[in-house]
Design an enzyme around this catalytic site. Structure first.
Site, PDB file in Angstrom:
ATOM      1  N   ASP A 175       0.646  -1.167  -0.333  1.00 47.67           N
ATOM      2  CA  ASP A 175      -0.455   0.247   0.315  1.00 47.67           C
ATOM      3  C   ASP A 175       1.011   1.055  -0.055  1.00 47.67           C
ATOM      4  O   ASP A 175       1.644   0.531  -0.686  1.00 47.67           O
ATOM      5  CB  ASP A 175      -0.852   0.147   0.729  1.00 47.67           C
ATOM      6  CG  ASP A 175      -1.845   0.594   1.025  1.00 47.67           C
ATOM      7  OD1 ASP A 175      -2.868   0.954   0.710  1.00 47.67           O
ATOM      8  OD2 ASP A 175      -1.829   1.643   2.060  1.00 47.67           O
ATOM      9  N   TYR A 223      -0.075  11.862   2.973  1.00 50.94           N
ATOM     10  CA  TYR A 223      -1.401  12.216   1.805  1.00 50.94           C
ATOM     11  C   TYR A 223      -1.167  13.933   1.595  1.00 50.94           C
ATOM     12  O   TYR A 223      -1.472  13.774   0.557  1.00 50.94           O
ATOM     13  CB  TYR A 223      -2.668  11.058   1.896  1.00 50.94           C
ATOM     14  CG  TYR A 223      -2.516   9.131   2.089  1.00 50.94           C
ATOM     15  CD1 TYR A 223      -2.579   8.805   1.542  1.00 50.94           C
ATOM     16  CD2 TYR A 223      -2.896   9.273   3.096  1.00 50.94           C
ATOM     17  CE1 TYR A 223      -2.593   7.742   1.100  1.00 50.94           C
ATOM     18  CE2 TYR A 223      -2.115   7.292   3.465  1.00 50.94           C
ATOM     19  CZ  TYR A 223      -2.060   7.003   1.916  1.00 50.94           C
ATOM     20  OH  TYR A 223      -2.730   5.686   2.269  1.00 50.94           O
ATOM     21  N   HIS A 262      -7.213  -5.762  -1.009  1.00 54.51           N
ATOM     22  CA  HIS A 262      -5.893  -5.200  -0.340  1.00 54.51           C
ATOM     23  C   HIS A 262      -4.994  -5.901  -0.472  1.00 54.51           C
ATOM     24  O   HIS A 262      -3.701  -4.899   0.228  1.00 54.51           O
ATOM     25  CB  HIS A 262      -6.296  -4.514  -0.443  1.00 54.51           C
ATOM     26  CG  HIS A 262      -5.625  -3.274   0.190  1.00 54.51           C
ATOM     27  ND1 HIS A 262      -4.724  -1.540  -1.202  1.00 54.51           N
ATOM     28  CD2 HIS A 262      -5.514  -2.039   1.572  1.00 54.51           C
ATOM     29  CE1 HIS A 262      -4.389  -1.694  -1.190  1.00 54.51           C
ATOM     30  NE2 HIS A 262      -4.589  -1.418   0.424  1.00 54.51           N
TER      31      HIS A 262
END
Length: 328
Positions: free
Chosen positions: A169, A247, A302
């Site tokens: 990720d 982020y 995921h």
């Protein structure tokens, strides 16, 4: 004529940049509105449940399981930050460095710590802002160049000059960047469920479905509200600012100017990945100017290395032991 051509080129770049940032901020507003509606709905159904907080005096016993390794700390001289990691395997063996994703920490690599310690010094790191690693307050402390420097400094502090680098990720994003910026540090690169960074930024602009799946990237650009929204669901107050700040710098750093990967690379992908579309994986190989292996696992989501650890570990072993040669 040449002057006119240069002017038109600059205008084209400016217009493209304007459209890109308009998209970013418009989608930020849309995501914030959706989350606000969810909050109001939750409060309407039961305010006590929405704002509940469970007291936890001690960490779960599984985090101190001896078979996983030893808890260690290292303070980086230049940044002054203290990093926490769990290490398994004998010192002096080749280093395998594991970088987790969002919103995880070192424990997401528990199966790999047990598996690879026989032949490697396996280190599962808490990234900057996560777990027991220090979490700087300011957003600028989480720029991509800071995160890249962290990994370089960690290697130096551990007494290594190179490693097998594995990232999942967001940790996969950092792993790609390390391989691009410091190829001499990476013997082999293994990325789980994250495409090459340039593939991600180019694909997301052309495919609205991926834009929707990546909505958290846009929601996280908003100050304080994402932390509030996630902390109301019985999450530790203050623990989310660091991870979310990772982020908040991404759109100012991508796409990359330098993007070639010269390290042998394994990309593992879960077909049921709810956050990343599988179409991105084939394009990724264009950026790898070395041996590239892609494996897509069916019926896996995921969280690949936790859902199917035996299969993932077997694929990693195969990649580590096979001879790889550079592309012509």
């Amino acid at each position: 004529m040449a002057r006119l051509r240069d002017w038109l080129l600059r205008q084209r770049v400016a217009i493209r940049s304007l459209l890109f940032w308009s998209l970013v901020y418009c989608y930020c507003g849309l995501c914030a509105s959706i989350y606000l509606l969810k909050l109001l709905w939750s409060i309407g159904k039961g305010p006590a449940q929405t704002f509940r907080r469970v007291a936890r005096e001690h960490p779960p016993a599984c985090l101190n399981e001896p078979s996983l390794g030893t808890h260690c700390y290292v303070r980086i001289k230049d940044s002054g930050l203290r990093f926490h990691y769990v290490a398994a395997g004998e010192r002096g063996k080749p280093l395998m460095l594991l970088l987790h994703g969002f919103p995880e920490f070192w424990y997401s690599w528990r199966h790999q710590l047990r598996e690879f310690k026989s032949e490697y010094r396996v280190v599962a790191l808490d990234l900057r802002g996560y777990g027991e690693t220090d979490a700087p307050i300011h957003r600028d402390s989480y720029k991509l160049d800071c995160l890249i420097t962290d990994i370089k400094d960690i290697l130096d502090s551990l007494g290594y000059s190179k490693c097998v680098l594995i990232g999942h990720d967001w940790g996969g994003m950092i792993a790609w960047l390390i391989a691009i910026c410091y190829p001499e540090m990476v013997m082999k690169l293994i990325v789980i469920n994250f495409p090459h960074p340039n593939v991600f930024t180019e694909y997301i602009l052309r495919h609205p479905t991926q834009l929707f799946k990546s909505s958290c990237y846009y929601f996280f650009q908003i100050p304080w509200f994402p932390e509030f929204m996630f902390s109301i669901n019985d999450f530790k107050p203050g623990a989310l600012s660091g991870p979310i700040n990772h982020y908040r710098n991404i759109f100012s750093c991508l796409p990359l100017k330098h993007h070639t990967v010269t390290t042998p690379t394994l990309l593992l992908w879960g077909e049921k990945n709810a956050f990343m579309e599988v179409e991105m994986v084939e394009t990724t190989k264009i950026y790898v100017k070395n041996y590239f292996r892609l494996t897509i696992l069916s019926e896996v989501s995921h969280w690949l290395q936790q859902e199917q650890p035996d299969i993932v570990n077997k694929l990693i072993w195969t990649f580590l032991k096979e001879e790889t040669r550079k592309k012509d």
